[in-house]
Design a protein around this motif. Structure first.
Motif, short mmCIF file in Angstrom:
data_model
loop_
_atom_site.label_atom_id
_atom_site.label_comp_id
_atom_site.label_asym_id
_atom_site.label_seq_id
_atom_site.Cartn_x
_atom_site.Cartn_y
_atom_site.Cartn_z
N SER A 1 0.82 -1.21 0.00
CA SER A 1 0.00 0.00 0.00
C SER A 1 0.86 1.27 0.00
N ILE A 2 0.21 2.37 -0.32
CA ILE A 2 0.83 3.69 -0.25
C ILE A 2 0.30 4.41 0.97
N GLN A 3 1.21 4.93 1.80
CA GLN A 3 0.79 5.64 3.00
C GLN A 3 1.31 7.06 3.00
N MET A 4 0.56 7.95 3.63
CA MET A 4 0.99 9.33 3.82
C MET A 4 1.55 9.44 5.24
N ILE A 5 2.85 9.68 5.34
CA ILE A 5 3.54 9.71 6.63
C ILE A 5 3.85 11.15 6.99
N PRO A 6 3.39 11.65 8.13
CA PRO A 6 3.75 13.02 8.53
C PRO A 6 5.26 13.13 8.75
N VAL A 7 5.87 14.15 8.20
CA VAL A 7 7.31 14.34 8.33
C VAL A 7 7.71 14.46 9.80
N ASP A 8 6.85 15.05 10.63
CA ASP A 8 7.17 15.22 12.04
C ASP A 8 7.31 13.90 12.78
N GLU A 9 6.81 12.80 12.19
CA GLU A 9 6.93 11.50 12.83
C GLU A 9 8.18 10.74 12.40
N VAL A 10 8.86 11.24 11.37
CA VAL A 10 10.02 10.53 10.83
C VAL A 10 11.22 10.67 11.77
N LEU B 1 13.41 19.30 2.98
CA LEU B 1 13.10 19.23 4.41
C LEU B 1 13.60 20.49 5.13
N ASP B 2 13.04 20.76 6.28
CA ASP B 2 13.47 21.88 7.10
C ASP B 2 14.84 21.57 7.68
N PRO B 3 15.89 22.35 7.33
CA PRO B 3 17.25 22.05 7.81
C PRO B 3 17.42 22.25 9.31
N GLN B 4 16.47 22.93 9.95
CA GLN B 4 16.52 23.05 11.40
C GLN B 4 16.03 21.78 12.08
N LYS B 5 15.25 20.98 11.35
CA LYS B 5 14.65 19.78 11.94
C LYS B 5 15.35 18.49 11.51
N PHE B 6 16.00 18.52 10.35
CA PHE B 6 16.69 17.32 9.87
C PHE B 6 18.14 17.67 9.52
N TRP B 7 19.07 16.92 10.09
CA TRP B 7 20.49 17.11 9.81
C TRP B 7 21.01 15.97 8.96
N GLN B 8 21.78 16.33 7.97
CA GLN B 8 22.49 15.30 7.22
C GLN B 8 23.75 14.94 8.00
N ILE B 9 23.92 13.66 8.32
CA ILE B 9 25.08 13.23 9.09
C ILE B 9 25.97 12.29 8.28
N HIS B 10 25.53 11.98 7.08
CA HIS B 10 26.25 11.07 6.20
C HIS B 10 25.70 11.31 4.81
N ARG B 11 26.47 10.97 3.81
CA ARG B 11 25.99 11.15 2.43
C ARG B 11 24.65 10.46 2.22
N VAL C 1 18.87 12.62 9.76
CA VAL C 1 18.27 12.26 11.03
C VAL C 1 17.48 13.44 11.58
N ALA C 2 16.33 13.15 12.18
CA ALA C 2 15.53 14.19 12.82
C ALA C 2 16.24 14.63 14.09
N VAL C 3 16.45 15.93 14.24
CA VAL C 3 17.18 16.44 15.40
C VAL C 3 16.48 16.03 16.70
N HIS C 4 15.15 16.08 16.71
CA HIS C 4 14.40 15.73 17.94
C HIS C 4 14.56 14.27 18.31
N ALA C 5 15.00 13.44 17.34
CA ALA C 5 15.12 12.00 17.59
C ALA C 5 16.51 11.58 18.04
N ILE C 6 17.44 12.52 18.09
CA ILE C 6 18.81 12.18 18.52
C ILE C 6 18.83 11.98 20.02
N ALA C 7 19.09 10.75 20.45
CA ALA C 7 19.11 10.44 21.88
C ALA C 7 20.50 10.68 22.47
N ALA C 8 21.54 10.29 21.71
CA ALA C 8 22.91 10.44 22.20
C ALA C 8 23.87 10.26 21.03
N VAL C 9 25.07 10.78 21.21
CA VAL C 9 26.14 10.58 20.24
C VAL C 9 27.34 10.02 20.99
#
Length: 285
Positions: free
Chosen positions: A190-199, A231-241, A245-253
């Motif tokens: 199936s095709i689903q519509m996924i809210p970006v805020d949940e990614v 995507l909003d660059p304040q909400k998603f960071w590129q960490i690899h080519r 990753v969603a900034v709010h989802a980063i638990a630890a580095v």
């Protein structure tokens, strides 16, 4: 000239590509750089953005000087292409320096620290500051490669090149298209519509990009280099080519046994590797 070269001196050479559609500007900057940075080798010069991208791919320089406003592919567009180049797991993307006529909006954007800028015509004192910053960043790379600790002020700030390019892509502060709010993805049959805020994150392979939420794993055909722009660059960071990753989802580095930075994600057991060119996002780790 003698063929005897001091190996330590040779290893300290820095390679650069220079791109500006105005020949006199290229000549002036090349001459001024020779004065303030004798260790710099300009290995190639480009007259437009597309040529700059090709030359960077060919020569793999340490630094790229890009005129912001060039016909066809602009310096900002070229920087976008360069930022998505595959440099391998152990490689580095080149440091970016933009060449620009005075533009307060653009100059303010550079204060984020992901790149530097040179105003036309290049003044010696300002260029000296740029060279000092570049030397510091390149030295920090060498330290990281050697496994030595790096001080927080030796790498760019946490604001990424991705965010800077988003700002520069809107000359004069013109509004950009609204960031993506929904992802149309394939889940099973199936095709689903996924809210970006949940990614939580996006990971690409050669054909597909995996979209991960706390409850759904889906596939889309859109590559990371397109998602970066949408995507909003304040909400998603590129960490690899291949990873956003969603900034709010980063638990630890943390660091693994090889010294690589690893991102732990909230709501997932996935561990995401940070490639060398994006270590500045988590400076001081």
């Amino acid at each position: 000239m003698s063929s005897d070269v001091d190996p330590s001196r040779e290893s300290s050479r820095v390679r650069a590509v220079l791109a500006d559609d105005e020949r006199l500007m290229r000549e002036q900057l090349r001459a001024r750089l020779a004065e303030v940075w004798p260790e710099l080798d300009i290995v190639a010069e480009a007259k437009h953005g597309a040529e700059a991208v090709e030359l960077v791919q060919q020569h793999r320089p340490d630094v790229v000087f890009l005129d912001i406003r060039m016909p066809g592919m602009t310096g900002v567009d070229a920087a976008r292409e360069i930022a998505q180049m595959d440099v391998g797991e152990e490689g580095w993307l080149p440091e970016i320096v933009f060449i620009t006529a005075y533009d307060q909006y653009a100059v303010e954007a550079f204060e984020q620290g992901a790149a530097d800028y040179v105003l036309k015509p290049a003044e010696r004192e300002r260029l000296l500051r740029t060279v000092e910053r570049l030397r510091k960043r390149l030295a920090a790379r060498a330290k990281l490669e050697a496994g030595a600790p790096v001080a927080p002020d030796e790498l760019p700030s946490g604001a990424s090149l991705q965010q800077l390019l988003h700002r520069l892509a809107s000359p004069g502060g013109a509004p950009r298209p609204a960031p993506l709010q929904w992802i149309q993805a394939t889940v099973g049959q199936s095709i689903q519509m996924i809210p970006v805020d949940e990614v939580l994150f996006f990971i690409s392979d050669e054909k597909y990009t995996r979209v991960q939420t706390p409850t759904v794993e889906a596939l889309i055909r859109k590559p990371i280099k397109e998602l970066v722009d949408e995507l909003d660059p304040q909400k998603f960071w590129q960490i690899h080519r291949s990873t956003l990753v969603a900034v709010h989802a980063i638990a630890a580095v943390t660091r693994d046994f090889r010294g690589r930075q690893i991102v732990s994600v909230k709501g997932s057991n996935e561990k995401l590797e940070v490639s060398r060119s994006y270590t500045h996002l988590f400076k001081g780790m």
